[in-house]
Design an enzyme around this catalytic site. Structure first.
Site, PDB file in Angstrom:
ATOM      1  N   GLY A   1       0.699  -1.257  -0.185  1.00 57.38           N
ATOM      2  CA  GLY A   1      -0.052   0.108  -0.036  1.00 57.38           C
ATOM      3  C   GLY A   1       0.889   1.303   0.170  1.00 57.38           C
ATOM      4  CB  THR A   2       3.662   2.254   1.790  1.00 61.09           C
ATOM      5  OG1 THR A   2       3.252   1.811   3.099  1.00 61.09           O
ATOM      6  CG2 THR A   2       4.861   3.496   2.096  1.00 61.09           C
TER       7      THR A   2
ATOM      8  CG  ASN B   1      -5.339   3.501   9.308  1.00 57.23           C
ATOM      9  OD1 ASN B   1      -5.610   4.576   8.579  1.00 57.23           O
ATOM     10  ND2 ASN B   1      -4.185   3.247   9.821  1.00 57.23           N
TER      11      ASN B   1
ATOM     12  CD  GLN C   1      -7.063  -0.820   7.543  1.00 60.89           C
ATOM     13  OE1 GLN C   1      -7.788  -1.914   7.637  1.00 60.89           O
ATOM     14  NE2 GLN C   1      -5.781  -0.864   7.939  1.00 60.89           N
TER      15      GLN C   1
ATOM     16  CB  SER D   1      -1.796  -3.477   1.715  1.00 60.08           C
ATOM     17  OG  SER D   1      -0.890  -4.155   2.374  1.00 60.08           O
TER      18      SER D   1
ATOM     19  CG  HIS E   1       0.208  -6.939   4.962  1.00 57.85           C
ATOM     20  ND1 HIS E   1      -0.165  -6.498   6.272  1.00 57.85           N
ATOM     21  CD2 HIS E   1       0.356  -5.812   4.386  1.00 57.85           C
ATOM     22  CE1 HIS E   1       0.283  -5.130   6.620  1.00 57.85           C
ATOM     23  NE2 HIS E   1       0.547  -4.891   5.337  1.00 57.85           N
TER      24      HIS E   1
ATOM     25  CB  THR F   1      12.901  -9.485 -10.636  1.00 57.78           C
ATOM     26  OG1 THR F   1      13.787  -9.118 -11.700  1.00 57.78           O
ATOM     27  CG2 THR F   1      12.139 -11.140 -10.969  1.00 57.78           C
TER      28      THR F   1
ATOM     29  CB  CYS G   1       4.590   4.163  25.190  1.00 53.57           C
ATOM     30  SG  CYS G   1       2.735   4.799  25.582  1.00 53.57           S
TER      31      CYS G   1
HETATM   32  N1  PLP Z   1      -2.899   2.828   3.909  1.00 53.75           N
HETATM   33  C1  PLP Z   1      -3.500   2.342   4.932  1.00 53.75           C
HETATM   34  C2  PLP Z   1      -5.090   2.978   5.076  1.00 53.75           C
HETATM   35  C3  PLP Z   1      -3.035   1.255   5.899  1.00 53.75           C
HETATM   36  O1  PLP Z   1      -3.735   1.095   6.719  1.00 53.75           O
HETATM   37  C4  PLP Z   1      -1.721   0.739   5.667  1.00 53.75           C
HETATM   38  C5  PLP Z   1      -1.291  -0.362   6.541  1.00 53.75           C
HETATM   39  O2  PLP Z   1      -1.295  -0.220   7.665  1.00 53.75           O
HETATM   40  C6  PLP Z   1      -0.818   1.285   4.457  1.00 53.75           C
HETATM   41  C7  PLP Z   1      -1.614   2.434   3.560  1.00 53.75           C
HETATM   42  C8  PLP Z   1       0.334   0.768   4.020  1.00 53.75           C
HETATM   43  O3  PLP Z   1       0.149  -0.547   3.415  1.00 53.75           O
HETATM   44  P1  PLP Z   1       1.460  -1.336   3.425  1.00 53.75           P
HETATM   45  O4  PLP Z   1       1.583  -2.124   4.820  1.00 53.75           O
HETATM   46  O5  PLP Z   1       1.272  -2.380   2.458  1.00 53.75           O
HETATM   47  O6  PLP Z   1       2.537  -0.610   3.042  1.00 53.75           O
END
Ligand code: PLP
Length: 384
Positions: free
Chosen positions: A71-72, A151, A179, A199, A201, A237, A328
């Site tokens: 996702g990032t 999230n 999400q 994403s 996972h 790749t 924390c």
């Molecule tokens: N965007 C949202 C709303 C997320 O909850 C997350 C992961 O927690 C991400 C992006 C990032 O995804 P990834 O862990 O695949 O980089």
């Protein structure tokens, strides 16, 4: 000791059926998907089949799907690429987006490439569509980046309505759907959205893979330069094991969407009801109703005194894995940026708990968590 995992918004456990699909791609099927020989072709075919599967789940064309590392990367590619390709000088977003969105936006702003309208959010994390209209009226041809579901809060945005407003003002629209992917019936062909991100996972697939949907006709440069993989959009790749796992996981989620949502809403509403019965004074952060929130996330503020972060710590000691609304570090409190933005109290910033549900969870687990939470909260209040 028994362990209960209620942190599925951070990562869902991988479905064993997904692993089964992936296994042959680690040892049995060698080669590089870019090679033109039989080994390569088998992997290329698997990747393209995965692309078709993903596209079919979303009402998209296979050519609109680009696999990424998660996702990032997908969020960064969309935001940086859109600004660069279209010379956009303004971004409209909120401060309660995931950092995968706020940080690239802040970097672009700090580099002087864009100005930013940070839309306000109410105490449930909602935006005002009128404020969005006003921002776009004064900055047409902007990039709008608004997530589908938050999230930390679970609050859901109406991306169909946002898309229509973007269309009216000729804005490009990116939505982080990390999400909701695999939880929601998407028909991207009917939505006015240019980029969505996912994403694996978060929907019972493997970590380290995701995808970016780019609407047909929209052209952006790659974030990662190198080889010509992913039709020159993502060099490097490909990992056929991860990609086939992602597609299988998404397809399974889409095929079982209704039953899945029913089960997850059952868990969330049960937890809300039991919390209200056992912890007088408990409050919820964000929207909680169907249609306004997702079934997987429930942010809870237990009745608390000034004790710091001990609830999460103590729940972990009795086998319960959940996230906080705060982090924390060595005794210093860095409150959740999301809870801070919705105007949460100091007590909530210190003690909020995000419970997030998955298909493996049971009502009995929820009852166990409630009883443990009740014990911890009573002990904490007694110490005051
Ligand atoms: N965007 C949202 C709303 C997320 O909850 C997350 C992961 O927690 C991400 C992006 C990032 O995804 P990834 O862990 O695949 O980089």
């Amino acid at each position: 000791m028994r362990r209960v995992y209620l942190d599925n918004a951070a990562s869902t456990p991988m479905d064993p059926e997904v692993l089964e699909q992936m296994l042959p791609y680690f040892c049995e099927y060698g080669g590089n998907p870019s090679s033109t020989h039989a080994h390569g072709r088998r992997l290329r075919n698997a990747i393209e089949e995965a692309r078709r599967t993903v596209a079919q789940c979303l009402g998209a064309a296979p050519g609109e799907i680009y696999f990424t590392s998660g996702g990032t990367e997908a969020d960064n590619t969309a935001i940086c690429g859109a600004v660069q390709a279209y010379g956009l000088q303004h971004i409209v977003t909120t401060r309660i987006e995931h950092h995968a969105v706020t940080h690239p936006v802040e970097h672009l702003e700090a580099a002087g490439k864009v100005s930013v309208t940070w839309l306000g959010v109410d105490r449930h994390g909602n935006i005002s569509l009128d404020e969005l209209r006003e921002a776009l009226a004064s900055h047409p041809r902007s990039l709008v980046s608004l997530m589908h579901a938050n999230n930390e809060l679970g609050t859901l945005y109406d991306i169909a309505a946002i898309g229509e407003i973007c269309k009216q003002y000729d804005a490009l629209f990116h939505s982080d759907t990390v999400q909701t992917m695999g939880q929601f019936a998407f028909d991207l062909s009917a939505l006015h959205v240019h980029f969505v991100t996912a994403s694996a996972h978060k929907f019972y697939g493997p970590k380290g893979t995701g995808f970016l949907y780019i609407r047909k006709g929209v052209k952006i440069p790659p974030l990662i330069a190198g080889g010509g993989q992913e039709r020159n959009m993502r060099a490097g790749t490909e990992n056929p094991a991860l990609i086939t796992g992602l597609a299988f996981a998404l397809d399974k989620c889409c095929r079982t969407l209704e039953a899945k949502n029913e089960k997850l809403w059952g868990l969330k509403t049960h937890m809300m009801r039991r919390l209200q019965e056992t912890l007088p004074g408990v409050t919820f952060n964000g929207e909680t109703a169907p249609g306004r929130s997702i079934p997987t996330v429930l942010s809870v503020s237990p009745p608390c005194n000034d004790a710091d972060c001990m609830l999460l710590f103590n729940l972990d000691l009795v086998g319960i894995s959940v996230s906080g609304g705060s982090a924390c570090n060595a005794g210093a409190h860095i409150g959740s940026h999301v809870l801070r933005e919705i105007g949460a109290s100091d007590s909530t910033l210190r003690n909020a708990i995000r419970f997030s549900f998955g298909m493996q969870n049971t009502l009995e687990e929820i009852d166990y968590v409630i009883s443990q939470l009740q014990t911890q909260v009573s002990a904490m209040l007694a110490e005051a």
